[in-house]
Write a protein that holds these residues in place. Structure first.
Motif, PDB file in Angstrom:
ATOM      1  N   PRO A  92       0.834  -1.214   0.000  1.00 57.25           N
ATOM      2  CA  PRO A  92       0.000   0.000   0.000  1.00 57.25           C
ATOM      3  C   PRO A  92       0.862   1.256   0.000  1.00 57.25           C
ATOM      4  N   ALA A  93       0.446   2.244  -0.796  1.00 63.49           N
ATOM      5  CA  ALA A  93       1.140   3.529  -0.879  1.00 63.49           C
ATOM      6  C   ALA A  93       0.155   4.640  -0.511  1.00 63.49           C
ATOM      7  N   PRO A  94       0.644   5.709   0.082  1.00 64.98           N
ATOM      8  CA  PRO A  94      -0.252   6.790   0.510  1.00 64.98           C
ATOM      9  C   PRO A  94      -0.659   7.702  -0.636  1.00 64.98           C
ATOM     10  N   ARG A  95      -1.856   8.265  -0.539  1.00 68.43           N
ATOM     11  CA  ARG A  95      -2.331   9.277  -1.466  1.00 68.43           C
ATOM     12  C   ARG A  95      -1.949  10.657  -0.941  1.00 68.43           C
ATOM     13  N   TYR A  96      -2.046  11.661  -1.816  1.00 69.51           N
ATOM     14  CA  TYR A  96      -1.776  13.054  -1.452  1.00 69.51           C
ATOM     15  C   TYR A  96      -0.381  13.250  -0.856  1.00 69.51           C
ATOM     16  N   CYS A  97       0.607  12.617  -1.467  1.00 72.54           N
ATOM     17  CA  CYS A  97       1.987  12.872  -1.062  1.00 72.54           C
ATOM     18  C   CYS A  97       2.914  12.541  -2.223  1.00 72.54           C
ATOM     19  N   THR A  98       4.161  13.005  -2.118  1.00 66.66           N
ATOM     20  CA  THR A  98       5.188  12.743  -3.120  1.00 66.66           C
ATOM     21  C   THR A  98       5.790  11.373  -2.853  1.00 66.66           C
ATOM     22  N   ILE A  99       5.870  10.537  -3.906  1.00 66.62           N
ATOM     23  CA  ILE A  99       6.390   9.177  -3.748  1.00 66.62           C
ATOM     24  C   ILE A  99       7.483   8.932  -4.789  1.00 66.62           C
ATOM     25  N   ALA A 100       8.638   8.477  -4.338  1.00 66.16           N
ATOM     26  CA  ALA A 100       9.722   8.121  -5.254  1.00 66.16           C
ATOM     27  C   ALA A 100       9.472   6.724  -5.816  1.00 66.16           C
ATOM     28  N   VAL A 101       9.623   6.572  -7.128  1.00 61.07           N
ATOM     29  CA  VAL A 101       9.532   5.254  -7.762  1.00 61.07           C
ATOM     30  C   VAL A 101      10.820   4.993  -8.535  1.00 61.07           C
ATOM     31  N   GLN A 102      11.149   3.714  -8.647  1.00 65.98           N
ATOM     32  CA  GLN A 102      12.355   3.285  -9.343  1.00 65.98           C
ATOM     33  C   GLN A 102      11.971   2.540 -10.613  1.00 65.98           C
ATOM     34  N   SER A 103      12.871   2.546 -11.570  1.00 64.72           N
ATOM     35  CA  SER A 103      12.636   1.803 -12.800  1.00 64.72           C
ATOM     36  C   SER A 103      12.362   0.336 -12.462  1.00 64.72           C
ATOM     37  N   GLY A 104      11.298  -0.207 -13.015  1.00 66.70           N
ATOM     38  CA  GLY A 104      10.889  -1.581 -12.738  1.00 66.70           C
ATOM     39  C   GLY A 104       9.751  -1.700 -11.749  1.00 66.70           C
ATOM     40  N   ASP A 105       9.451  -0.621 -11.010  1.00 67.97           N
ATOM     41  CA  ASP A 105       8.363  -0.670 -10.033  1.00 67.97           C
ATOM     42  C   ASP A 105       7.016  -0.879 -10.707  1.00 67.97           C
ATOM     43  N   LEU A 106       6.169  -1.672 -10.064  1.00 67.66           N
ATOM     44  CA  LEU A 106       4.805  -1.910 -10.532  1.00 67.66           C
ATOM     45  C   LEU A 106       3.849  -1.027  -9.736  1.00 67.66           C
ATOM     46  N   ILE A 107       3.074  -0.217 -10.432  1.00 69.43           N
ATOM     47  CA  ILE A 107       2.106   0.694  -9.811  1.00 69.43           C
ATOM     48  C   ILE A 107       0.712   0.193 -10.155  1.00 69.43           C
ATOM     49  N   GLU A 108      -0.091  -0.089  -9.134  1.00 69.80           N
ATOM     50  CA  GLU A 108      -1.439  -0.611  -9.339  1.00 69.80           C
ATOM     51  C   GLU A 108      -2.458   0.285  -8.642  1.00 69.80           C
ATOM     52  N   ILE A 109      -3.525   0.599  -9.350  1.00 67.75           N
ATOM     53  CA  ILE A 109      -4.619   1.408  -8.806  1.00 67.75           C
ATOM     54  C   ILE A 109      -5.891   0.587  -8.912  1.00 67.75           C
ATOM     55  N   GLY A 110      -6.454   0.243  -7.754  1.00 68.50           N
ATOM     56  CA  GLY A 110      -7.643  -0.595  -7.727  1.00 68.50           C
ATOM     57  C   GLY A 110      -8.913   0.197  -7.988  1.00 68.50           C
ATOM     58  N   TYR A 111     -10.042  -0.454  -7.758  1.00 68.71           N
ATOM     59  CA  TYR A 111     -11.327   0.169  -8.051  1.00 68.71           C
ATOM     60  C   TYR A 111     -11.786   1.065  -6.899  1.00 68.71           C
ATOM     61  N   ALA A 112     -12.430   2.170  -7.255  1.00 71.06           N
ATOM     62  CA  ALA A 112     -12.773   3.223  -6.295  1.00 71.06           C
ATOM     63  C   ALA A 112     -13.675   2.711  -5.175  1.00 71.06           C
ATOM     64  N   ARG A 113     -13.320   3.096  -3.956  1.00 71.99           N
ATOM     65  CA  ARG A 113     -14.147   2.813  -2.788  1.00 71.99           C
ATOM     66  C   ARG A 113     -15.024   4.005  -2.442  1.00 71.99           C
ATOM     67  N   ALA A 114     -14.556   5.186  -2.778  1.00 71.50           N
ATOM     68  CA  ALA A 114     -15.327   6.425  -2.599  1.00 71.50           C
ATOM     69  C   ALA A 114     -14.851   7.407  -3.657  1.00 71.50           C
TER      70      ALA A 114
END
Length: 320
Positions: A92-114
């Motif tokens: 899990p990653a936080p919303r509303y903040c700056t996040i560092a990602v590295q080459s090869g990272d998988l980013i997944e966004i699930g279905y809306a809860r609200a």
């Protein structure tokens, strides 16, 4: 240029509601083109501000959710808007903040809860050619985005080279919240007098439900009928974002970013830009109510919002 040397993201899973947007395409209504742009402007601006981007940098508007990407660059991202499960490499990653990602990272966004739409921004903004001054995707017109269409599985999104940037976050108490009933501020328009006081009272006092027929062009509502006074024929005229059209069946349709440039339905008025941000997050079945306001009240509220964003930006720049 070689994609891996340039850096970017591969879209592993996408759909028609995942689109490239910015703040819109303006000055082109005379060509029959609408403005497009992020439906929830505040969430889009915050996503870019968290990364030190200009407010109108190209980002992803993701409706409903269900999108995944593979990073092919060392960069930074942020996610705002609807509450969607947000995972990086399965964590899990936080919303509303700056996040560092590295080459090869998988980013997944699930279905809306609200909420309905989230906004994924990247440091510097996505590198996309502009059409008439904007990258905003309008599917009906076939302009913007990548070749005028929605994003699809396998698409490549290039990004700017990125150096280290300051890590920023928006406190939870300052993040937009979702309500059981969304209040929509509106002001009177040119055909206000075409509606009886009873009709205006009914518009303001009852609840309307967002229907499944809603899209980026307009939010269709269902509720008690709003009747128009008998009038001479209504001729087509310019339509603004937020216009409240009363269709032939007496139901309101609030124009959103991909609205047509002209229309022939009577309009008691228009919803404020700030309220459109909240309406853009209303999924089918959500309840809304209209609240008539004076123009000066709406302008004052908008000014306070601009001042808040300016203070927030100054604070983040000071900490950089």
């Amino acid at each position: 240029m070689d994609r891996l040397k340039q850096g970017g993201f591969y879209l592993l899973k996408s759909h028609a509601l995942c689109q490239l947007q910015d703040l819109g395409r303006f000055g082109v209504a005379g060509l029959g083109l609408t403005e497009g742009g992020a439906c929830d402007q505040q969430s889009a601006m915050l996503a870019n501000m968290l990364l030190g981007n200009v407010a109108g940098a190209a980002l992803l508007e993701i409706g409903v959710g269900g999108v995944s990407l593979r990073a092919q660059a060392n960069t930074y991202i942020s996610l705002t808007g609807a509450q969607m499960p947000f995972l990086i490499n399965g964590q899990p990653a936080p919303r509303y903040c700056t996040i560092a990602v590295q080459s090869g990272d998988l980013i997944e966004i699930g279905y809306a809860r609200a909420g309905l739409r989230c906004y994924l921004a990247v440091a510097g903004g996505f590198l996309v050619p502009t059409t008439l001054g904007s990258v905003s995707t309008v599917l009906r017109e076939g302009v913007g985005g990548l070749n005028g269409g929605a994003l699809a599985d396998g698409d490549w999104l290039a990004v700017h080279p990125c150096e280290a940037i300051a890590l920023r976050s928006l406190p939870y108490e300052s993040q937009p919240k979702f309500s059981a009933v969304t209040a929509l501020d509106w002001i009177a328009g040119a055909q206000y007098d075409w509606f009886s006081q009873e009709a205006i009272t009914r518009l303001d006092q009852q609840l309307f439900r967002v229907t499944k027929q809603s899209d980026r062009m307009g939010c269709r509502l269902s509720g008690g009928k709003i009747k128009v006074k008998p009038q001479a024929q209504m001729y087509s005229e310019g339509v603004c974002c937020g216009a409240i059209q009363i269709s032939n069946d007496g139901q309101p349709i609030v124009m959103l970013n991909d609205h047509q440039t002209i229309g022939g339905y009577a309009k008691p008025g228009a919803v404020s830009r700030l309220s459109l941000n909240a309406l853009a997050q209303c999924r089918p079945g959500s309840l809304v109510r209209f609240v008539k306001r004076d123009l000066c009240d709406v302008q004052a509220k908008a000014a306070r919002q601009r001042e808040w964003l300016a203070r927030l930006q100054q604070e983040w720049q000071h900490k950089a």
